[in-house]
Design a protein around this motif. Structure first.
Motif, PDB file in Angstrom:
ATOM      1  N   CYS A  47       0.832  -1.219   0.000  1.00 20.62           N
ATOM      2  CA  CYS A  47       0.000   0.000   0.000  1.00 20.62           C
ATOM      3  C   CYS A  47       0.861   1.261   0.000  1.00 20.62           C
ATOM      4  CB  CYS A  47      -0.933  -0.012   1.209  1.00 20.62           C
ATOM      5  SG  CYS A  47      -2.277  -1.206   1.100  1.00 20.62           S
ATOM      6  N   ILE A  48       1.919   1.271   0.817  1.00 18.56           N
ATOM      7  CA  ILE A  48       2.789   2.448   0.858  1.00 18.56           C
ATOM      8  C   ILE A  48       3.490   2.640  -0.480  1.00 18.56           C
ATOM      9  CG2 ILE A  48       4.777   3.509   1.976  1.00 18.56           C
ATOM     10  CD1 ILE A  48       4.023   1.874   4.479  1.00 18.56           C
ATOM     11  N   ALA A  49       3.971   1.553  -1.072  1.00 17.10           N
ATOM     12  CA  ALA A  49       4.617   1.645  -2.390  1.00 17.10           C
ATOM     13  C   ALA A  49       3.633   2.153  -3.438  1.00 17.10           C
ATOM     14  CB  ALA A  49       5.171   0.286  -2.805  1.00 17.10           C
ATOM     15  N   LEU A  50       2.380   1.695  -3.370  1.00 21.87           N
ATOM     16  CA  LEU A  50       1.361   2.154  -4.315  1.00 21.87           C
ATOM     17  C   LEU A  50       1.089   3.640  -4.151  1.00 21.87           C
ATOM     18  CD1 LEU A  50      -0.806   1.580  -6.451  1.00 21.87           C
ATOM     19  CD2 LEU A  50      -2.361   0.954  -4.580  1.00 21.87           C
ATOM     20  N   ILE A  51       0.976   4.107  -2.910  1.00 25.38           N
ATOM     21  CA  ILE A  51       0.719   5.528  -2.653  1.00 25.38           C
ATOM     22  C   ILE A  51       1.862   6.383  -3.178  1.00 25.38           C
ATOM     23  CG2 ILE A  51       0.514   7.254  -0.823  1.00 25.38           C
ATOM     24  CD1 ILE A  51      -1.001   5.106   0.806  1.00 25.38           C
ATOM     25  N   MET A  52       3.099   5.967  -2.917  1.00 24.89           N
ATOM     26  CA  MET A  52       4.248   6.732  -3.391  1.00 24.89           C
ATOM     27  C   MET A  52       4.307   6.748  -4.912  1.00 24.89           C
ATOM     28  SD  MET A  52       7.133   5.565  -0.579  1.00 24.89           S
ATOM     29  CE  MET A  52       8.330   6.830  -0.978  1.00 24.89           C
ATOM     30  N   ASP A  53       3.945   5.647  -5.545  1.00 23.26           N
ATOM     31  CA  ASP A  53       3.935   5.594  -7.012  1.00 23.26           C
ATOM     32  C   ASP A  53       2.858   6.507  -7.576  1.00 23.26           C
ATOM     33  OD1 ASP A  53       4.998   4.164  -9.493  1.00 23.26           O
ATOM     34  OD2 ASP A  53       2.846   3.796  -9.678  1.00 23.26           O
ATOM     35  N   LEU A  54       1.683   6.550  -6.943  1.00 23.19           N
ATOM     36  CA  LEU A  54       0.616   7.437  -7.398  1.00 23.19           C
ATOM     37  C   LEU A  54       1.033   8.902  -7.270  1.00 23.19           C
ATOM     38  CD1 LEU A  54      -2.540   5.662  -5.899  1.00 23.19           C
ATOM     39  CD2 LEU A  54      -1.869   5.782  -8.307  1.00 23.19           C
ATOM     40  N   ILE A  55       1.732   9.232  -6.183  1.00 24.13           N
ATOM     41  CA  ILE A  55       2.225  10.604  -6.019  1.00 24.13           C
ATOM     42  C   ILE A  55       3.207  10.952  -7.128  1.00 24.13           C
ATOM     43  CG2 ILE A  55       3.610  12.105  -4.540  1.00 24.13           C
ATOM     44  CD1 ILE A  55       2.408  10.617  -2.137  1.00 24.13           C
ATOM     45  N   LEU A  56       4.100  10.011  -7.448  1.00 28.27           N
ATOM     46  CA  LEU A  56       5.059  10.257  -8.530  1.00 28.27           C
ATOM     47  C   LEU A  56       4.364  10.420  -9.871  1.00 28.27           C
ATOM     48  CD1 LEU A  56       8.122   7.949  -7.788  1.00 28.27           C
ATOM     49  CD2 LEU A  56       8.085  10.432  -7.952  1.00 28.27           C
ATOM     50  N   ARG A  57       3.293   9.654 -10.091  1.00 31.00           N
ATOM     51  CA  ARG A  57       2.545   9.796 -11.338  1.00 31.00           C
ATOM     52  C   ARG A  57       1.921  11.180 -11.444  1.00 31.00           C
ATOM     53  NH1 ARG A  57      -0.854   4.213 -12.504  1.00 31.00           N
ATOM     54  NH2 ARG A  57       0.909   2.769 -12.459  1.00 31.00           N
ATOM     55  N   ARG A  58       1.371  11.684 -10.333  1.00 34.00           N
ATOM     56  CA  ARG A  58       0.790  13.022 -10.343  1.00 34.00           C
ATOM     57  C   ARG A  58       1.849  14.074 -10.639  1.00 34.00           C
ATOM     58  NH1 ARG A  58      -4.195  13.660  -7.739  1.00 34.00           N
ATOM     59  NH2 ARG A  58      -5.499  11.859  -8.286  1.00 34.00           N
ATOM     60  N   ILE A  59       3.014  13.923  -9.983  1.00 33.08           N
ATOM     61  CA  ILE A  59       4.112  14.869 -10.226  1.00 33.08           C
ATOM     62  C   ILE A  59       4.553  14.805 -11.689  1.00 33.08           C
ATOM     63  CG2 ILE A  59       6.505  15.400  -9.656  1.00 33.08           C
ATOM     64  CD1 ILE A  59       5.916  14.394  -6.818  1.00 33.08           C
ATOM     65  N   SER A  60       4.660  13.582 -12.226  1.00 33.37           N
ATOM     66  CA  SER A  60       5.067  13.419 -13.626  1.00 33.37           C
ATOM     67  C   SER A  60       4.068  14.074 -14.564  1.00 33.37           C
ATOM     68  CB  SER A  60       5.199  11.927 -13.958  1.00 33.37           C
ATOM     69  OG  SER A  60       6.178  11.309 -13.157  1.00 33.37           O
ATOM     70  N   ALA A  61       2.775  13.910 -14.277  1.00 35.25           N
ATOM     71  CA  ALA A  61       1.749  14.502 -15.138  1.00 35.25           C
ATOM     72  C   ALA A  61       1.860  16.024 -15.165  1.00 35.25           C
ATOM     73  CB  ALA A  61       0.366  14.076 -14.657  1.00 35.25           C
TER      74      ALA A  61
END
Length: 236
Positions: free
Chosen positions: A211-225
């Motif tokens: 779950c923590i890895a998923l949350i961090m990946d989602l944050i990175l996706r938002r930053i990338s977008a």
């Protein structure tokens, strides 16, 4: 539903698969009485530091290897050799050279993040088409301006991809890093639970890591977008 179905199917001994509500109850118990938040913080901090340091080194190294073909030809065998070595195999050497304190855990996570990041980085940079650079030169751009306005923007997507890959590899390596005499952390919690066959605690640790890895990946996706919105405009 699938989890319950597997448990009730009779194909696997129910004692070997704790039910979802048992895992939720154990999660609440660990949260309230066993400092689960401290374990989560310890692991997240280690992963964050290891990935940050690994990417800080991987980006310039990967750029150098990707941009200069002779450097890539020279370093490629060595990079792939070390990339193929699992971090857990290096634990005895890490203990010898760095002891069993926090630096040893960070070295293992740094190792995992660096070699995964540098591969993504130099593969991406090596595929950048020189057409943009020739166009910029045709329009009168100098070397510094080309680097600042052409090369860096073209490199940013590869930096973000390297960061995401390194983050995933670091979380996958977390349990191995916390084998080095860790007192707190999700990996240490899983290791201690396996000693006493506490399957519900193991499930809690595994789910927390995912779950923590998923949350961090989602944050990175938002930053990338947000950072790469110019790509969509350029395509449009």
């Amino acid at each position: 539903m699938l989890w319950y179905a597997v448990r009730w199917s009779g194909l696997v001994n129910e004692a070997l698969i704790p039910s979802p509500h048992q895992v939720v109850a154990k999660f609440a118990d660990l949260l309230l009485h066993d400092n689960l938040l401290l374990d989560i913080w310890s692991s997240t901090r280690r992963v964050f530091l290891g990935v940050s340091l690994g990417i800080m080194v991987a980006v310039p190294v990967g750029f150098l290897l990707g941009w200069y073909r002779p450097a890539r030809i020279l370093a490629d065998p060595m990079i792939n050799f070390f990339r193929a070595l699992p971090p857990i195999a290096l634990i005895p050497l890490v203990i010898v050279y760095f002891g069993v304190d926090e630096p040893a855990k960070l070295v293992i996570l740094f190792y995992a993040a660096f070699f995964s990041g540098v591969i993504v980085m130099y593969e991406g940079v090596s595929q950048i088409t020189p057409l943009y650079i020739r166009v910029a030169k045709t329009l009168g751009a100098g070397e510094i301006e080309i680097f600042r306005k052409v090369i860096i923007p073209l490199t940013v997507p590869h930096i973000l991809t390297a960061l995401r890959v390194a983050l995933g590899v670091a979380w996958a390596t977390l349990v191995a890093s916390e084998l080095v005499a860790a007192q707190r952390g999700l990996g240490a919690m899983i290791q201690n639970a396996s000693t006493y066959f506490l399957l519900d605690v193991i499930y809690v640790g595994i789910i927390c890591i995912g779950c923590i890895a998923l949350i961090m990946d989602l944050i990175l996706r938002r930053i990338s977008a947000r950072l790469l919105v110019w790509q969509e405009r350029a395509i449009a």
